[in-house]
Structure formats: structure tokens, C-alpha cells
Design a protein around this motif. Sequence first.
Motif, mmCIF file in Angstrom:
data_model
loop_
_atom_site.group_PDB
_atom_site.id
_atom_site.type_symbol
_atom_site.label_atom_id
_atom_site.label_comp_id
_atom_site.label_asym_id
_atom_site.label_seq_id
_atom_site.Cartn_x
_atom_site.Cartn_y
_atom_site.Cartn_z
ATOM 1 N N GLU A 67 -6.853 -10.896 -2.792
ATOM 2 C CA GLU A 67 -5.586 -11.181 -2.134
ATOM 3 C C GLU A 67 -4.629 -10.009 -2.349
ATOM 4 O OE1 GLU A 67 -4.230 -14.881 -3.776
ATOM 5 O OE2 GLU A 67 -5.351 -16.057 -2.275
ATOM 6 N N VAL A 68 -4.004 -9.586 -1.255
ATOM 7 C CA VAL A 68 -3.042 -8.499 -1.297
ATOM 8 C C VAL A 68 -1.653 -9.082 -1.042
ATOM 9 C CG1 VAL A 68 -2.275 -6.354 -0.215
ATOM 10 C CG2 VAL A 68 -4.724 -6.796 -0.527
ATOM 11 N N ASP A 69 -0.729 -8.812 -1.947
ATOM 12 C CA ASP A 69 0.653 -9.252 -1.794
ATOM 13 C C ASP A 69 1.382 -8.217 -0.931
ATOM 14 O OD1 ASP A 69 3.282 -10.018 -1.959
ATOM 15 O OD2 ASP A 69 3.331 -10.172 -4.139
ATOM 16 N N MET A 70 1.592 -8.569 0.333
ATOM 17 C CA MET A 70 2.182 -7.628 1.275
ATOM 18 C C MET A 70 3.664 -7.365 0.990
ATOM 19 S SD MET A 70 -0.334 -6.777 3.233
ATOM 20 C CE MET A 70 0.350 -6.195 4.784
ATOM 21 N N GLN A 71 4.295 -8.184 0.157
ATOM 22 C CA GLN A 71 5.708 -7.990 -0.158
ATOM 23 C C GLN A 71 5.915 -6.941 -1.246
ATOM 24 O OE1 GLN A 71 8.080 -9.649 1.734
ATOM 25 N NE2 GLN A 71 9.407 -8.114 0.793
ATOM 26 N N ARG A 72 4.837 -6.618 -1.990
ATOM 27 C CA ARG A 72 5.004 -5.696 -3.110
ATOM 28 C C ARG A 72 5.433 -4.301 -2.678
ATOM 29 N NH1 ARG A 72 4.089 -5.150 -7.856
ATOM 30 N NH2 ARG A 72 2.798 -3.276 -7.719
ATOM 31 N N SER A 73 5.046 -3.871 -1.491
ATOM 32 C CA SER A 73 5.480 -2.547 -1.028
ATOM 33 C C SER A 73 6.999 -2.466 -0.950
ATOM 34 C CB SER A 73 4.868 -2.239 0.340
ATOM 35 O OG SER A 73 3.482 -1.994 0.225
ATOM 36 N N GLU A 74 7.626 -3.561 -0.526
ATOM 37 C CA GLU A 74 9.096 -3.595 -0.477
ATOM 38 C C GLU A 74 9.680 -3.393 -1.868
ATOM 39 O OE1 GLU A 74 12.885 -3.864 1.044
ATOM 40 O OE2 GLU A 74 11.078 -4.042 2.282
ATOM 41 N N HIS A 75 9.154 -4.083 -2.851
ATOM 42 C CA HIS A 75 9.664 -3.963 -4.217
ATOM 43 C C HIS A 75 9.388 -2.571 -4.781
ATOM 44 C CE1 HIS A 75 10.637 -8.170 -4.279
ATOM 45 N NE2 HIS A 75 9.382 -8.547 -4.117
ATOM 46 N N VAL A 76 8.173 -2.069 -4.585
ATOM 47 C CA VAL A 76 7.800 -0.776 -5.156
ATOM 48 C C VAL A 76 8.616 0.353 -4.544
ATOM 49 C CG1 VAL A 76 5.921 0.913 -5.284
ATOM 50 C CG2 VAL A 76 5.481 -1.479 -5.846
ATOM 51 N N ARG A 77 8.823 0.311 -3.241
ATOM 52 C CA ARG A 77 9.586 1.387 -2.612
ATOM 53 C C ARG A 77 11.060 1.361 -3.001
ATOM 54 N NH1 ARG A 77 7.384 2.135 3.620
ATOM 55 N NH2 ARG A 77 5.366 3.072 3.076
ATOM 56 N N ARG A 78 11.544 0.235 -3.502
ATOM 57 C CA ARG A 78 12.929 0.183 -3.983
ATOM 58 C C ARG A 78 13.075 0.870 -5.339
ATOM 59 N NH1 ARG A 78 15.107 -5.925 -2.382
ATOM 60 N NH2 ARG A 78 14.791 -5.693 -0.133
ATOM 61 N N ILE A 79 12.052 0.767 -6.188
ATOM 62 C CA ILE A 79 12.140 1.397 -7.510
ATOM 63 C C ILE A 79 11.601 2.824 -7.504
ATOM 64 C CG2 ILE A 79 12.060 -0.795 -8.723
ATOM 65 C CD1 ILE A 79 9.126 -0.210 -9.400
ATOM 66 N N TRP A 80 10.693 3.111 -6.556
ATOM 67 C CA TRP A 80 10.160 4.461 -6.374
ATOM 68 C C TRP A 80 10.437 4.893 -4.934
ATOM 69 C CZ3 TRP A 80 4.589 3.865 -8.810
ATOM 70 C CH2 TRP A 80 4.703 3.822 -10.206
ATOM 71 N N PRO A 81 11.650 5.329 -4.628
ATOM 72 C CA PRO A 81 12.032 5.625 -3.233
ATOM 73 C C PRO A 81 11.596 7.023 -2.791
ATOM 74 C CG PRO A 81 13.934 5.909 -4.658
ATOM 75 C CD PRO A 81 12.816 5.439 -5.545
ATOM 76 N N PHE A 82 10.292 7.244 -2.785
ATOM 77 C CA PHE A 82 9.780 8.575 -2.451
ATOM 78 C C PHE A 82 10.135 8.978 -1.020
ATOM 79 C CE2 PHE A 82 6.220 7.312 -5.550
ATOM 80 C CZ PHE A 82 6.918 7.813 -6.633
ATOM 81 N N LEU A 83 10.136 8.032 -0.102
ATOM 82 C CA LEU A 83 10.447 8.381 1.281
ATOM 83 C C LEU A 83 11.917 8.812 1.395
ATOM 84 C CD1 LEU A 83 8.545 5.668 3.359
ATOM 85 C CD2 LEU A 83 7.743 7.879 2.523
ATOM 86 N N ARG A 84 12.799 8.181 0.635
ATOM 87 C CA ARG A 84 14.219 8.552 0.657
ATOM 88 C C ARG A 84 14.434 9.982 0.187
ATOM 89 N NH1 ARG A 84 17.645 6.141 -4.067
ATOM 90 N NH2 ARG A 84 16.564 7.896 -5.066
ATOM 91 N N ASP A 85 13.695 10.401 -0.837
ATOM 92 C CA ASP A 85 13.970 11.672 -1.501
ATOM 93 C C ASP A 85 13.155 12.843 -0.959
ATOM 94 O OD1 ASP A 85 15.747 10.298 -3.066
ATOM 95 O OD2 ASP A 85 14.347 10.017 -4.739
ATOM 96 N N ARG A 86 12.429 12.624 0.096
ATOM 97 C CA ARG A 86 11.654 13.725 0.688
ATOM 98 C C ARG A 86 12.597 14.799 1.232
ATOM 99 N NH1 ARG A 86 9.277 12.382 5.234
ATOM 100 N NH2 ARG A 86 7.701 14.001 5.125
ATOM 101 N N ARG A 87 12.260 16.065 0.957
ATOM 102 C CA ARG A 87 13.070 17.181 1.455
ATOM 103 C C ARG A 87 12.499 17.669 2.773
ATOM 104 N NH1 ARG A 87 16.391 20.271 -1.533
ATOM 105 N NH2 ARG A 87 16.715 21.183 0.535
#
Length: 299
Positions: free
Chosen positions: A266-286
Motif C-alpha cells: 500500500e502506498v500512501d499518496m498523501q505522504r508526498s504532500e507532507h514530505v515536500r513541505r518539510i523538504w521543499p526541493f522544488l521551491r529552492d531550485r535555482r
Amino acid sequence: MKNQILPVALVQERAITDQGRGNAEANLAIIEDRVAEAARQGARLVLLQELHNGAYFCQHESVDEFDLAEPIPGPSTERLGKLAKQHGVVLVSSLFEKRATGLYHNTAVVFDADGSTAGKYRKMHIPDDPGFYEKFYFTPGDLGFEPVNTSVGRLGVLVCWDQWYPEAARLMALAGADLLLYPTAIGWDPNDDDAEKTRQRDAWVLSHRGHAVANGLPVLSCNRVGHEPSPIGASGIQFWGNSHILGPQGEFIAEAGTDPTLLIAEVDMQRSEHVRRIWPFLRDRRIDAYGDLLKRYRD
């Protein structure tokens, strides 16, 4: 937030061959059994291995192997679409596509749970290495890195050699993929020593874990198993299996061994939302500083 749990299944199999060549009928019959079992166990998304209709024929260069290719839509897509509809699952397949006379692709076709063709992806990175002579058979894909919309989410489907390229995973993520999926056929030369075998397999797993972490997405990779002899007298390939399902921090949710396996988790599809909030790699891309990525090399 409410969890969104997606039951998934990977069909890791040993190819059935007829005098060294692919036996599509026999392999599709096994796939039908495995998909039926996956559905009985609640799976809503099923991933098959690369070129699942038969042997990994790219170990040599022979014009006769082009006889294995078929159009899309064609006999296999019709059968697989009916299979997806029968069991109400999203099914990700991997086929040798004949687009036109003299023009062939390594193509993943995605069927939605109603049996319709949701989309396809043509393998973009084509290897040409001892035992993996794919450039002889496959034209590089021309559909880009576009996720396929399905009833279980947007699927970022990539194929085998694509798995070594962070750019491919990133572009799928930037296009809104909810998961990354890799139909795969990878193994080692049986003549390699144990240390080299371990390094190769570990590097393969690490590449997938890196894609999961860097993009904050679950990753599903389905490999084949078993020794397939070379048609030209070489030592062949020992496909190492180890299909796996990863979470968006690269954590193992499930992992197969080296035998045929129906891997379900089982894959928790909501975890990406939580993970991207604590590790905002897309936000910090140069993105203002990455222009040189479009160069072959910085001399």
C-alpha cells in the motif's frame, strides 16, 4: 488531511521462451493469472516488467527479432486492455512497438481501470552496451516526459535505462506526476565476481531511492528474474529481480528477492504532500542558474 491509500502490485517474472525466442501467448497467460491474483488482493495499480511478452532479445543484433514487434493498438494492447477492465485495475505494460516499417520503439502502454488506453510513453534513453544492444532495435522516444492521467493518479512512466537519469525523473515530477514507475530488465553478467554484482545492484537501487528523495514521490520499479542465455554464445544475463516499492523519502515499502514474485503493498499518496513541505526541493531550485544542463558537457 485524509490519507489516500493506493494498493499496488508488481509482477516480477521469469520469461517463458520457445527455443530461445519470446512466447507471447505463454507470458501473457501468466500475466493474466498474476493480475487476477493482484486484483483479488485489492490492488488497483499493477506494473509489469520491461518487454514482458518474451525473452530480452536485445542481447544480440538480428533482423529476425523485428518479427516480435506489433502495432499499438494491436493484439497485445487489446488483450491487456480487456484484462485491465475485467479486474478494474490500472495496468502498466511494456511492449515492442512497430510504429511503421523500419521504425520501432520500446513503449510502455497504460490502461485505465475501464480498459481504455490512458496513454503511452516511448523509452527516451536507449543503451548500446554488451548484451544490451537496444539502439539496433529502438528509435528514441518522441513523446517527451509527460505523465499519464489515470483513475488512480498521474503516472510518471519511464523505462529501464531511463532510471539512471535524474533529469527524466525530475521532468516527470515537474509535470505533476504522482508516482514514478519503471518497467525494467536489468541484470549482471554471470561471470562478474560477487563484489561487482553487489555494486551494480546496489547502484540500481540507490538510483531509484535518489529519484524518490529528490522529487518527494513514491517509486515503483519492476524487474524480471532468471538467467537468459545469449543467442550469440556469450554468458547471457542473470536478471536479478529485487523489484521494489519506495516511499517519497526513499524508504522501502516492499522489496522482492530473486524469484518470481507478485509484490503487493500500500502506498500512501498523501505522504508526498507532507514530505515536500518539510523538504521543499522544488521551491529552492535555482532555475535561473541551470542553463548549462542543456549542454553535452562544460568544456
